[in-house]
Design an enzyme around this catalytic site. Structure first.
Site, PDB file in Angstrom:
ATOM      1  N   ASN A   1       0.816  -1.226   0.000  1.00 13.34           N
ATOM      2  CA  ASN A   1       0.000   0.000   0.000  1.00 13.34           C
ATOM      3  C   ASN A   1       0.846   1.270   0.000  1.00 13.34           C
ATOM      4  OD1 ASN A   1       1.000  -0.269   2.532  1.00 13.34           O
ATOM      5  ND2 ASN A   1      -0.895   0.252   3.591  1.00 13.34           N
TER       6      ASN A   1
ATOM      7  N   ASP B   1       3.256   2.638   1.852  1.00 10.90           N
ATOM      8  CA  ASP B   1       3.569   3.491   3.003  1.00 10.90           C
ATOM      9  C   ASP B   1       5.027   3.275   3.424  1.00 10.90           C
ATOM     10  OD1 ASP B   1       3.448   0.979   4.073  1.00 10.90           O
ATOM     11  OD2 ASP B   1       1.997   1.456   5.649  1.00 10.90           O
TER      12      ASP B   1
ATOM     13  N   ASP C   1       6.631 -16.459  14.613  1.00 12.54           N
ATOM     14  CA  ASP C   1       7.625 -16.173  15.630  1.00 12.54           C
ATOM     15  C   ASP C   1       6.911 -16.071  16.970  1.00 12.54           C
ATOM     16  OD1 ASP C   1      10.206 -15.234  16.637  1.00 12.54           O
ATOM     17  OD2 ASP C   1      10.544 -14.588  14.564  1.00 12.54           O
TER      18      ASP C   1
ATOM     19  N   ASP D   1      11.643 -17.564  20.007  1.00 13.25           N
ATOM     20  CA  ASP D   1      12.700 -16.589  20.252  1.00 13.25           C
ATOM     21  C   ASP D   1      13.428 -16.870  21.574  1.00 13.25           C
ATOM     22  OD1 ASP D   1      13.754 -13.945  19.228  1.00 13.25           O
ATOM     23  OD2 ASP D   1      13.095 -13.273  21.207  1.00 13.25           O
TER      24      ASP D   1
ATOM     25  N   GLU E   1      15.161 -20.820  19.057  1.00 14.17           N
ATOM     26  CA  GLU E   1      16.400 -20.054  18.944  1.00 14.17           C
ATOM     27  C   GLU E   1      17.107 -20.179  20.288  1.00 14.17           C
ATOM     28  OE1 GLU E   1      18.074 -15.590  18.014  1.00 14.17           O
ATOM     29  OE2 GLU E   1      16.504 -15.908  19.489  1.00 14.17           O
TER      30      GLU E   1
ATOM     31  N   HIS F   1      17.548 -12.381  10.252  1.00 13.78           N
ATOM     32  CA  HIS F   1      17.381 -10.932  10.398  1.00 13.78           C
ATOM     33  C   HIS F   1      18.356 -10.309  11.397  1.00 13.78           C
ATOM     34  CE1 HIS F   1      15.307 -12.814  13.646  1.00 13.78           C
ATOM     35  NE2 HIS F   1      15.240 -11.666  14.282  1.00 13.78           N
ATOM     36  N   ASP F   2      19.152 -11.136  12.082  1.00  8.18           N
ATOM     37  CA  ASP F   2      20.141 -10.622  13.037  1.00  8.18           C
ATOM     38  C   ASP F   2      21.569 -10.729  12.504  1.00  8.18           C
ATOM     39  OD1 ASP F   2      18.155 -10.246  14.987  1.00  8.18           O
ATOM     40  OD2 ASP F   2      18.481 -12.240  15.850  1.00  8.18           O
TER      41      ASP F   2
END
Ligand code: ISL
Ligand code: CA
Length: 541
Positions: free
Chosen positions: A23, A25, A98, A194, A248, A321-322
């Site tokens: 959209n 943004d 997650d 996590d 994790e 992502h880390d």
């Protein structure tokens, strides 16, 4: 959890904020993911791990949850989510969520009540003490913050906006069960849990021994009730569904992993362990850089490949992502990515374990190239940079360490094409687009037969066609001493698979296997008796 589909899963991690914005943004969202299901199908993966999409003030990009039952409006609605699951399942792609339950956001209703009134029933949902101990949290800062209203300190192993939950309290455990049940009933296929090995804390809350970074870590890792808690969650909820879990885990050993993933104990399907991604640092702390040695890398991987042969299960991955991007890592030349990325992928994913591919890895996306360190926006990078500036470290060291270690490296928008914002959005994205999107992008690579993307597709196809030997075959490292070549075999019944990878930029003289079928090669040719620079070869006999 008496199933084993997780052993056949090829899991693709989506970081929703950076995958696709529908959209305009500037923020990725659920409809964005839905619009790219065709792409996921074309890759050949069969399961998605979706990073958190719950309501969150985004102090840690969604790993700080303020409401476990609702979707963050920046990502869409529960209807969008249902549509996503439905369409993924239609395409035979499973979805794991997650589950972040070591801590909540400080803006969660529970914490708001807990922190404003000692007598609130929610006070005991968290860990409050009159006096803090000397623990340091994962982001380098003190692990306790003062709470004025109750005149106490609360524990947070991550940012101060992420207070740790008190798992000793049965009501907290009941809440977690309810959360799992809610999402499983909506059709999700499991959870990535996590920092799950931090949930049980030694109730003595002893001081750590020294003032190093991560002081006290021994006291909050694999706490005394970790296994009980996991077994309870299984018994009460998970075992009633056809689902998987990947925990994790930080600073775990082989023995820990054997226990956590032993099928009879019913705790976790598998874990992420970070020993191999710590190959180029000291003490498991990525900011403490260390020279990469292939031999050390193999030694770590071998430890788990052999060690989990008859017990437990494993996850194999480079990125998430880390983590920094794998291209340009491991002493490899970023400019040679067309060869090195396929070589790395082949070497890793034919090991025993469930493969995880992080979005953009399959394109060879690279670390973010910023002019100034202040352009990094991640909370961890900011905290650590502040800390480093107080320590006696050279500017040069800080610069290199932060550039290597910043989690922003993995979080730049997915590069769909070469348009201004890489086809991710028409508006300025929440985080910088990598300037190499002009030549590293999905559209371009799809058309190029020899691209990294097309190699990944081939690799995934080969993986599926040979699933049995990759899953169950006996592993042997054939050159454990070499600092140049990673060569291993997988053996099942009469079949033998051989993987050979050259980690150097030089041609190496060596006798190659004969009379075998060649399943994969990242060059057009094979040169008899020579392994070409960064060449990877997979044979089947
Ligand atoms: O990223 C790390 C080092 O840079 C790890 O120490 C990381 O903090 C650790 O693996 C925990 O990560 C997970 O929990 C954090 C969250 O910030 C991470 O994104 C998440 O993957 C707290 O929820
Ligand atoms: Ca959006």
């Amino acid at each position: 959890m008496n199933n084993s589909w997780f052993k056949e899963a090829i899991i693709y991690q989506i970081y929703p904020q950076s995958f696709k914005d529908s959209n305009n943004d500037g923020i990725g969202d659920l409809q964005g993911i839905i619009s790219k299901i065709d792409y996921l199908v074309s890759l050949g993966i069969n399961c998605i791990w979706l990073s958190p999409i719950y309501v969150s003030p985004m102090a840690d990009n969604g790993y700080d949850i303020a409401d476990y039952y609702n979707i963050n409006p920046i990502y869409g609605t529960i209807e969008d989510f249902k549509e996503l699951i439905f369409k993924l399942h239609q395409n035979n792609i499973r979805l794991i969520m997650d589950l972040v339950v070591n801590h909540t956001s400080d803006e969660h209703r529970w914490f708001k009540e807990a922190s404003s009134d000692k007598n609130s029933p929610y006070h005991d949902y968290y860990i409050f003490k009159d006096k803090p101990n000397n623990w340091t949290g994962f982001f380098g800062d003190k692990a306790w913050s003062y709470n004025e209203k109750t005149n106490e300190y609360y524990l947070h192993l991550f940012d101060k906006k992420q207070p740790d939950l008190n798992w000793e309290n049965p009501l907290v455990r009941q809440e977690v069960q309810n959360i799992c049940k809610y999402w499983l009933d909506l059709g999700v296929d499991g959870f990535r849990c996590d920092v799950i090995n931090l949930i049980s804390k030694d109730q003595e809350f002893k001081n750590g021994h020294n003032k190093l970074i991560l002081v006290g870590k021994k006291y909050f890792i694999n706490g005394p009730k970790l296994h009980d808690y996991l077994q309870e969650l299984n018994e009460k909820v998970l075992s009633h569904y056809d689902c998987m879990t990947v925990g994790e885990t930080v600073f775990t050993t082989l023995d820990d992993i054997k226990l956590l993933t032993d099928e009879n104990r019913k705790e976790l399907s598998m874990v992420f362990n970070f020993d191999h991604t710590s190959v180029d640092n000291f003490l498991g702390v990525k900011w403490l850089m260390r020279k990469f040695k292939l031999k050390r890398f193999k030694k770590i991987l071998d430890k788990y490949q052999y060690g989990l042969e008859n017990a437990g299960w494993y996850s194999i991955f480079y990125e998430n992502h880390d983590q920094r991007r794998s291209v340009g890592r491991f002493n490899l030349d970023e400019k040679m990515a067309n060869y090195t990325a396929p070589m790395l992928a082949t070497t890793m994913y034919l090991l025993r374990g469930t493969p995880y591919i992080y979005q953009g890895q399959e394109l060879g996306m690279t670390n973010l190239n910023v002019k100034d360190l202040d352009e990094f926006i991640d909370v961890e990078t900011k905290d650590v940079l502040k800390l480093m500036k107080k320590l006696p470290l050279s500017k040069k060291y800080i610069d290199k360490s932060i550039r290597n270690g910043s989690r922003d490296n993995a979080r730049t928008p997915f590069q769909w094409d070469d348009s201004e914002y890489a086809g991710f959005s028409n508006a300025k994205p929440w985080i910088m687009v990598n300037d190499n999107k002009d030549f590293i992008n999905k559209e371009k690579e799809e058309k190029d037969e020899n691209s990294i993307l097309n190699y990944y597709k081939k690799l995934i196809r080969v993986y599926k066609e040979n699933n049995l030997i990759i899953r169950d075959g006996k592993y042997n490292d054939l050159k454990p001493k070499s600092n140049k070549i990673f060569m291993y075999e997988r053996i099942l019944n009469e079949q033998r698979m051989i993987v050979i990878s050259n980690f150097t930029s030089k041609t190496i003289k060596m006798k190659l296997p004969e009379d075998c079928q060649i399943l994969l090669n990242n060059y057009q040719e094979i040169k008899n008796n020579f392994l070409l620079p960064y060449q990877t070869l997979v044979y089947l006999k």
